[in-house]
Design a protein around this motif. Structure first.
Motif, PDB file in Angstrom:
ATOM      1  N   ASP A   1     -10.387  -3.197   0.184  1.00  0.00           N
ATOM      2  CA  ASP A   1      -9.754  -3.880   1.308  1.00  0.00           C
ATOM      3  C   ASP A   1      -8.680  -4.846   0.807  1.00  0.00           C
ATOM      4  N   ALA A   2      -8.089  -5.586   1.734  1.00  0.00           N
ATOM      5  CA  ALA A   2      -6.999  -6.505   1.386  1.00  0.00           C
ATOM      6  C   ALA A   2      -7.443  -7.589   0.408  1.00  0.00           C
ATOM      7  N   GLY A   3      -8.729  -7.920   0.443  1.00  0.00           N
ATOM      8  CA  GLY A   3      -9.220  -8.990  -0.409  1.00  0.00           C
ATOM      9  C   GLY A   3      -9.489  -8.569  -1.844  1.00  0.00           C
ATOM     10  N   ASN A   4      -9.739  -7.284  -2.068  1.00  0.00           N
ATOM     11  CA  ASN A   4     -10.108  -6.884  -3.430  1.00  0.00           C
ATOM     12  C   ASN A   4      -9.182  -5.847  -4.067  1.00  0.00           C
ATOM     13  N   ILE A   5      -8.205  -5.358  -3.325  1.00  0.00           N
ATOM     14  CA  ILE A   5      -7.400  -4.244  -3.825  1.00  0.00           C
ATOM     15  C   ILE A   5      -6.594  -4.594  -5.076  1.00  0.00           C
ATOM     16  N   HIS A   6      -6.135  -5.829  -5.198  1.00  0.00           N
ATOM     17  CA  HIS A   6      -5.401  -6.211  -6.403  1.00  0.00           C
ATOM     18  C   HIS A   6      -6.309  -6.110  -7.627  1.00  0.00           C
ATOM     19  N   GLY A   7      -7.545  -6.588  -7.491  1.00  0.00           N
ATOM     20  CA  GLY A   7      -8.506  -6.507  -8.591  1.00  0.00           C
ATOM     21  C   GLY A   7      -8.858  -5.066  -8.938  1.00  0.00           C
ATOM     22  N   VAL A   8      -8.911  -4.202  -7.917  1.00  0.00           N
ATOM     23  CA  VAL A   8      -9.206  -2.791  -8.146  1.00  0.00           C
ATOM     24  C   VAL A   8      -8.101  -2.156  -8.978  1.00  0.00           C
ATOM     25  N   TYR A   9      -6.854  -2.464  -8.630  1.00  0.00           N
ATOM     26  CA  TYR A   9      -5.721  -1.941  -9.400  1.00  0.00           C
ATOM     27  C   TYR A   9      -5.754  -2.461 -10.835  1.00  0.00           C
ATOM     28  N   GLN A  10      -6.067  -3.725 -10.989  1.00  0.00           N
ATOM     29  CA  GLN A  10      -6.115  -4.313 -12.333  1.00  0.00           C
ATOM     30  C   GLN A  10      -7.154  -3.607 -13.213  1.00  0.00           C
ATOM     31  N   THR A  11      -8.367  -3.454 -12.679  1.00  0.00           N
ATOM     32  CA  THR A  11      -9.443  -2.801 -13.435  1.00  0.00           C
ATOM     33  C   THR A  11      -9.069  -1.369 -13.781  1.00  0.00           C
ATOM     34  N   PHE A  12      -8.552  -0.664 -12.802  1.00  0.00           N
ATOM     35  CA  PHE A  12      -8.182   0.735 -12.981  1.00  0.00           C
ATOM     36  C   PHE A  12      -7.122   0.900 -14.078  1.00  0.00           C
ATOM     37  N   ILE A  13      -6.035   0.157 -13.947  1.00  0.00           N
ATOM     38  CA  ILE A  13      -4.902   0.321 -14.861  1.00  0.00           C
ATOM     39  C   ILE A  13      -5.214  -0.206 -16.256  1.00  0.00           C
TER      40      ILE A  13
ATOM     41  N   ASN B   1      -1.699   1.981   1.274  1.00  0.00           N
ATOM     42  CA  ASN B   1      -0.846   2.105   2.459  1.00  0.00           C
ATOM     43  C   ASN B   1      -1.570   1.662   3.724  1.00  0.00           C
ATOM     44  N   THR B   2      -2.860   1.925   3.759  1.00  0.00           N
ATOM     45  CA  THR B   2      -3.669   1.498   4.906  1.00  0.00           C
ATOM     46  C   THR B   2      -3.931   0.006   4.853  1.00  0.00           C
ATOM     47  N   VAL B   3      -4.266  -0.485   3.652  1.00  0.00           N
ATOM     48  CA  VAL B   3      -4.600  -1.899   3.478  1.00  0.00           C
ATOM     49  C   VAL B   3      -3.402  -2.804   3.779  1.00  0.00           C
TER      50      VAL B   3
ATOM     51  N   ASN C   1       1.978 -11.781  -1.885  1.00  0.00           N
ATOM     52  CA  ASN C   1       1.774 -12.110  -3.299  1.00  0.00           C
ATOM     53  C   ASN C   1       0.992 -11.004  -4.015  1.00  0.00           C
ATOM     54  N   ASP C   2      -0.092 -10.553  -3.398  1.00  0.00           N
ATOM     55  CA  ASP C   2      -0.889  -9.473  -3.986  1.00  0.00           C
ATOM     56  C   ASP C   2      -0.083  -8.174  -4.035  1.00  0.00           C
ATOM     57  N   ASN C   3       0.719  -7.975  -3.017  1.00  0.00           N
ATOM     58  CA  ASN C   3       1.535  -6.756  -2.972  1.00  0.00           C
ATOM     59  C   ASN C   3       2.520  -6.728  -4.139  1.00  0.00           C
ATOM     60  N   ARG C   4       3.103  -7.895  -4.449  1.00  0.00           N
ATOM     61  CA  ARG C   4       4.047  -7.985  -5.568  1.00  0.00           C
ATOM     62  C   ARG C   4       3.334  -7.747  -6.902  1.00  0.00           C
ATOM     63  N   LYS C   5       2.144  -8.296  -7.038  1.00  0.00           N
ATOM     64  CA  LYS C   5       1.378  -8.117  -8.276  1.00  0.00           C
ATOM     65  C   LYS C   5       1.000  -6.649  -8.478  1.00  0.00           C
TER      66      LYS C   5
END
Length: 220
Positions: A135-147, A177-179, A187-191
């Protein structure tokens, strides 16, 4: 004299038949006893130990049962022996049911699932490929872990691994795209955009490199 010898011969032959019959009956009784005793002994084995050795236990059980049943015809009181065998069969079924209830079969983890667990966290992504938990609250962290996980292990991945990584990456992008419509902050979108900018060429290069390496190995 000849008549006497004939009688003696008949008597000896008769005793031989009786002896053989007695030996068969003794063996039959022994086989039934061994079967009954074996089943009783299984009851005394700790459940965990029995579970760990169940294939061997069952193999011996089948052998003892077959031996007991095969020799029933050699017993004078075969009905009583049959009753003992049936009672032990019923007892064994109860034991086997306990083993089935107590045994927890852990499904084998495939290499694909291990990769998904490493990229997203244990059990986060299964065969249903659902990203509903992102969701919007955790998606940045998900991308970080994944990458970061992919970057750290890039040298150990096979072509199949990179194919799976690409598939997961595209699925995560689709969820993004949904989130974005559900409150993703700028800010999260830029990161996330910065992470993607770095990762996109890396996944392409390493996927092609792994494919080339496999082709080289195949030729050799």
């Amino acid at each position: 004299m000849k008549t006497r010898n004939l009688y003696l011969g008949i008597i000896l032959i008769s005793l031989g038949f009786i002896s053989c019959k007695d030996e068969k009956e003794v063996q039959a009784e022994k086989n039934v006893d061994n079967y009954v005793i074996y089943v009783d002994s299984i009851e005394k084995v700790a459940i965990e130990d029995a579970q760990n050795n169940w294939e061997g236990i069952d193999a011996v059980y089948q052998l003892r049962m077959n031996e007991a049943e095969a020799n029933l015809a050699n017993l004078k009181d075969s009905i009583k022996a049959q009753e003992r065998i049936i009672a032990s069969k019923n007892k064994y079924e109860v034991i086997r049911t306990k083993m089935a209830v107590k045994t927890v079969v852990t499904p084998a983890v495939t290499s694909k699932q291990r990769l998904r667990n490493a990229l997203f966290g244990e059990g986060k992504i299964g065969d249903d490929m659902s990203f509903a938990w992102v969701d919007a609250g955790n998606i940045h962290g998900v991308y970080q872990t994944f990458i970061h996980t992919a970057e750290d292990n890039k040298d150990s991945y096979t072509r199949e691994d990179w194919d799976e990584i690409k598939l997961m990456y595209e699925a995560l992008d689709s969820r993004k795209n949904t989130v974005e419509k559900e409150g993703l902050t700028k800010n999260d979108n830029r990161k996330i955009a910065a992470l993607k900018f770095k990762f996109a060429p890396m996944i392409k290069v390493n996927r092609m490199g792994a494919k080339s390496e496999e082709m080289k190995d195949a030729k050799e």
